[in-house]
Design an enzyme around this catalytic site. Structure first.
Site, PDB file in Angstrom:
ATOM      1  N   TRP A 178       0.820  -1.216   0.000  1.00 36.26           N
ATOM      2  CA  TRP A 178       0.000   0.000   0.000  1.00 36.26           C
ATOM      3  C   TRP A 178       0.853   1.264   0.000  1.00 36.26           C
ATOM      4  CZ3 TRP A 178      -4.793  -0.696   3.767  1.00 36.26           C
ATOM      5  CH2 TRP A 178      -5.622  -1.708   3.268  1.00 36.26           C
ATOM      6  N   LYS A 179       2.136   1.141   0.274  1.00 27.64           N
ATOM      7  CA  LYS A 179       3.021   2.317   0.403  1.00 27.64           C
ATOM      8  C   LYS A 179       2.398   3.279   1.429  1.00 27.64           C
ATOM      9  CE  LYS A 179       4.583   1.345  -4.209  1.00 27.64           C
ATOM     10  NZ  LYS A 179       5.150   1.796  -5.473  1.00 27.64           N
ATOM     11  N   GLU A 225      11.965   2.710  -3.549  1.00 28.15           N
ATOM     12  CA  GLU A 225      11.637   4.016  -2.953  1.00 28.15           C
ATOM     13  C   GLU A 225      12.480   4.262  -1.703  1.00 28.15           C
ATOM     14  OE1 GLU A 225       7.395   3.403  -2.840  1.00 28.15           O
ATOM     15  OE2 GLU A 225       7.408   3.379  -5.029  1.00 28.15           O
ATOM     16  N   GLU A 227      11.603  -5.503  -9.324  1.00 23.89           N
ATOM     17  CA  GLU A 227      10.772  -4.350  -9.649  1.00 23.89           C
ATOM     18  C   GLU A 227      11.597  -3.340 -10.438  1.00 23.89           C
ATOM     19  OE1 GLU A 227       7.335  -3.857  -6.612  1.00 23.89           O
ATOM     20  OE2 GLU A 227       9.100  -2.925  -5.754  1.00 23.89           O
ATOM     21  N   GLY A 243       1.524  -2.485  -6.326  1.00 22.79           N
ATOM     22  CA  GLY A 243       1.380  -1.201  -5.645  1.00 22.79           C
ATOM     23  C   GLY A 243      -0.024  -0.652  -5.850  1.00 22.79           C
ATOM     24  N   GLY A 244      -0.172   0.246  -6.818  1.00 18.83           N
ATOM     25  CA  GLY A 244      -1.439   0.949  -7.054  1.00 18.83           C
ATOM     26  C   GLY A 244      -2.663   0.043  -7.100  1.00 18.83           C
TER      27      GLY A 244
HETATM   28  P1  13P Z   1       2.953  -0.088  -8.774  1.00 17.86           P
HETATM   29  O1  13P Z   1       2.210  -1.396  -8.884  1.00 17.86           O
HETATM   30  O2  13P Z   1       2.082   1.042  -8.311  1.00 17.86           O
HETATM   31  O3  13P Z   1       3.725   0.205 -10.009  1.00 17.86           O
HETATM   32  O4  13P Z   1       4.037  -0.277  -7.583  1.00 17.86           O
HETATM   33  C1  13P Z   1       4.861  -1.391  -7.601  1.00 17.86           C
HETATM   34  C2  13P Z   1       5.607  -1.416  -6.332  1.00 17.86           C
HETATM   35  O5  13P Z   1       6.501  -0.627  -6.111  1.00 17.86           O
HETATM   36  C3  13P Z   1       5.246  -2.438  -5.339  1.00 17.86           C
HETATM   37  O6  13P Z   1       6.183  -2.497  -4.316  1.00 17.86           O
END
Ligand code: 13P
Length: 249
Positions: free
Chosen positions: A10-11, A96, A166, A232-233
């Site tokens: 979920w960040k 990140e 990733e 992620g998203g």
């Molecule tokens: P997204 O799926 O939003 O591109 O993010 C991938 C991610 O960094 C999962 O850790």
């Protein structure tokens, strides 16, 4: 046979309402029994998630941890604390964290060791930037990130690590690696692991991350060296995340 795993990172997103929505959606929904599904919310939601996921197959993950067990580290959270909250998985080395918080390979390794010491399963994230890909340095960069950690681990620990590939240019951009591009790198990671131990390489669980969604997941997951996804998203929407989990089953 490697058991597929789908993890939703979920960040710095989500809310108590989203935690509740996931608890409700996934207790009603029938997830394939053959797939492990992990939700990785921000720290403050872990306890609410543990309760909301009680009647679901969802497992809990955390986004990072401090290498130390306890002490004067304002703002940090230790592996022991996560373990106490029912967390089973923890991300280490997410791009990140590497980029925004300047975590280097050594710090990533220390965090991974702390995860293992607390009985958590580390998901080691690796991946190249667009600049590195364009300079044909993808394999070199990825194997440096993987190798820094793997070469320092004892065999017993090496078997416990999950690796997420990733590509940085695919994260949050809507630009997914093609299944062939992802497969090529992931086969390279598995081959590297085979240099330590062939049986171990066969067991190594490899996740793809970077704009994975309900439309492209099946094609990516069909690749021989892709055992799951780090999403992620699309992990912030119950329907999309559920669809991705279904395509892993
Ligand atoms: P997204 O799926 O939003 O591109 O993010 C991938 C991610 O960094 C999962 O850790």
């Amino acid at each position: 046979m490697r058991r597929p795993l789908i993890a939703g990172n979920w960040k710095m997103n989500g809310s108590t309402a989203l935690v509740k929505a996931f608890g409700e959606a996934f207790s009603a929904a029938k997830l394939p029994a053959s797939v492990d599904v992990v939700v990785i919310p921000p720290f403050p939601y872990l306890e609410a998630a543990r309760q909301a996921f009680n009647d679901t197959p969802l497992k809990l993950g955390a986004q990072t941890l401090n290498p130390q067990h306890s002490g004067a580290h304002t703002g940090e959270v230790s592996g022991g604390m996560l373990q106490e909250f029912g967390v089973e998985y923890v991300l280490v080395g997410h791009s990140e964290r590497r980029q925004l918080y300047r975590e280097n390979d050594e710090q990533v390794f220390d965090r991974l060791m702390a995860a293992l010491a607390s009985g958590l399963t580390p998901i080691l994230c690796v991946g190249e930037t667009l600049e590195e890909r364009d300079a044909d340095r993808t394999m070199e960069v990825v194997l440096r990130q993987v190798g820094y950690v793997m070469a320092r681990l004892e065999t017993a620990h090496r078997t416990k690590v999950i690796i997420a590939y990733e590509p940085v240019w695919a994260i949050g951009t809507g630009r997914t690696a093609t299944p062939e591009q992802a497969q090529e790198v992931m086969a390279g990671i598995r081959a590297y692991q085979a240099s330590f131990d062939i049986a171990l390489a066969e067991q190594l669980k490899l996740l793809y991350g970077g704009s994975m969604n309900a439309n492209n997941a099946a094609e990516l997951l069909a690749q021989p060296d892709i055992d799951g996804g780090l999403v992620g998203g699309a992990s912030l929407k119950t329907d999309d995340f559920y669809a991705i989990c279904q395509s892993a089953g």
